[in-house]
Design a protein around this motif. Structure first.
Motif, PDB file in Angstrom:
ATOM      1  N   ASN A 174       0.820  -1.213   0.000  1.00 14.50           N
ATOM      2  CA  ASN A 174       0.000   0.000   0.000  1.00 14.50           C
ATOM      3  C   ASN A 174       0.852   1.260   0.000  1.00 14.50           C
ATOM      4  O   ASN A 174       0.477   2.260  -0.612  1.00 14.50           O
ATOM      5  CB  ASN A 174      -0.955   0.000   1.187  1.00 14.50           C
ATOM      6  N   ILE A 233       1.909   1.637  -3.535  1.00 12.43           N
ATOM      7  CA  ILE A 233       0.788   1.996  -4.404  1.00 12.43           C
ATOM      8  C   ILE A 233       0.509   3.487  -4.321  1.00 12.43           C
ATOM      9  O   ILE A 233       0.217   4.129  -5.335  1.00 12.43           O
ATOM     10  CB  ILE A 233      -0.463   1.158  -4.035  1.00 12.43           C
ATOM     11  N   ILE A 234       0.640   4.066  -3.138  1.00 12.79           N
ATOM     12  CA  ILE A 234       0.433   5.513  -3.001  1.00 12.79           C
ATOM     13  C   ILE A 234       1.485   6.272  -3.805  1.00 12.79           C
ATOM     14  O   ILE A 234       1.163   7.216  -4.538  1.00 12.79           O
ATOM     15  CB  ILE A 234       0.456   5.918  -1.515  1.00 12.79           C
ATOM     16  N   ARG A 290       0.813  11.769 -16.077  1.00  8.46           N
ATOM     17  CA  ARG A 290      -0.363  12.042 -16.913  1.00  8.46           C
ATOM     18  C   ARG A 290      -0.602  13.538 -17.070  1.00  8.46           C
ATOM     19  O   ARG A 290      -0.936  14.017 -18.144  1.00  8.46           O
ATOM     20  CB  ARG A 290      -1.597  11.377 -16.326  1.00  8.46           C
ATOM     21  N   TYR A 307       3.127   5.130  -6.400  1.00  7.90           N
ATOM     22  CA  TYR A 307       2.853   4.880  -7.814  1.00  7.90           C
ATOM     23  C   TYR A 307       1.720   5.768  -8.318  1.00  7.90           C
ATOM     24  O   TYR A 307       1.809   6.331  -9.408  1.00  7.90           O
ATOM     25  CB  TYR A 307       2.505   3.410  -8.045  1.00  7.90           C
ATOM     26  N   LEU A 308       0.656   5.895  -7.547  1.00 14.31           N
ATOM     27  CA  LEU A 308      -0.468   6.722  -7.980  1.00 14.31           C
ATOM     28  C   LEU A 308      -0.072   8.187  -8.104  1.00 14.31           C
ATOM     29  O   LEU A 308      -0.491   8.874  -9.038  1.00 14.31           O
ATOM     30  CB  LEU A 308      -1.643   6.552  -7.024  1.00 14.31           C
ATOM     31  N   ASP A 342       2.071   8.445 -11.255  1.00 13.94           N
ATOM     32  CA  ASP A 342       1.219   8.307 -12.423  1.00 13.94           C
ATOM     33  C   ASP A 342       0.425   9.583 -12.674  1.00 13.94           C
ATOM     34  O   ASP A 342       0.279  10.023 -13.820  1.00 13.94           O
ATOM     35  CB  ASP A 342       0.287   7.118 -12.243  1.00 13.94           C
ATOM     36  N   LEU A 343      -0.073  10.193 -11.618  1.00 14.65           N
ATOM     37  CA  LEU A 343      -0.813  11.440 -11.750  1.00 14.65           C
ATOM     38  C   LEU A 343       0.067  12.556 -12.309  1.00 14.65           C
ATOM     39  O   LEU A 343      -0.347  13.316 -13.195  1.00 14.65           O
ATOM     40  CB  LEU A 343      -1.382  11.843 -10.390  1.00 14.65           C
TER      41      LEU A 343
END
Length: 85
Positions: free
Chosen positions: A63, A66-67, A77, A69-70, A73-74
């Motif tokens: 987790n 994942i934070i 993008r 990575y997000l 990714d944001l």
């Protein structure tokens, strides 16, 4: 109606001039998709046991990443959207 559509699509696929090349490419794409699906499922299940064996808490460790990575990714993008406009 759907049956009619599927039969027409099958006829268009088999009657094309590059039928054998398209068929070989589609078969290779299916094998590639199956390969990547098995690899990612294996990594998903295997990472749990590897982290448990290393003495880390698997869910909290994953987790945390994942934070990160997000967020990454944001940012990526957002920067690509700015470049394309």
């Amino acid at each position: 109606m759907i049956k009619q559509f599927l039969t027409l699509e099958w006829k268009a696929f088999t009657r094309s001039s590059s039928f054998s090349a398209n068929l070989a490419l589609k078969i290779l794409m299916i094998f590639g998709a199956i390969y990547f699906i098995t690899i990612f499922i294996g990594l998903g299940f295997g990472s749990y046991f590897l982290l448990e064996k290393a003495g880390l808490e698997p869910f909290s460790t994953i987790n945390k990443f994942i934070i990160y990575y997000l967020l990454f990714d944001l940012i990526i993008r957002f920067s690509f959207k700015k470049c394309l406009l």
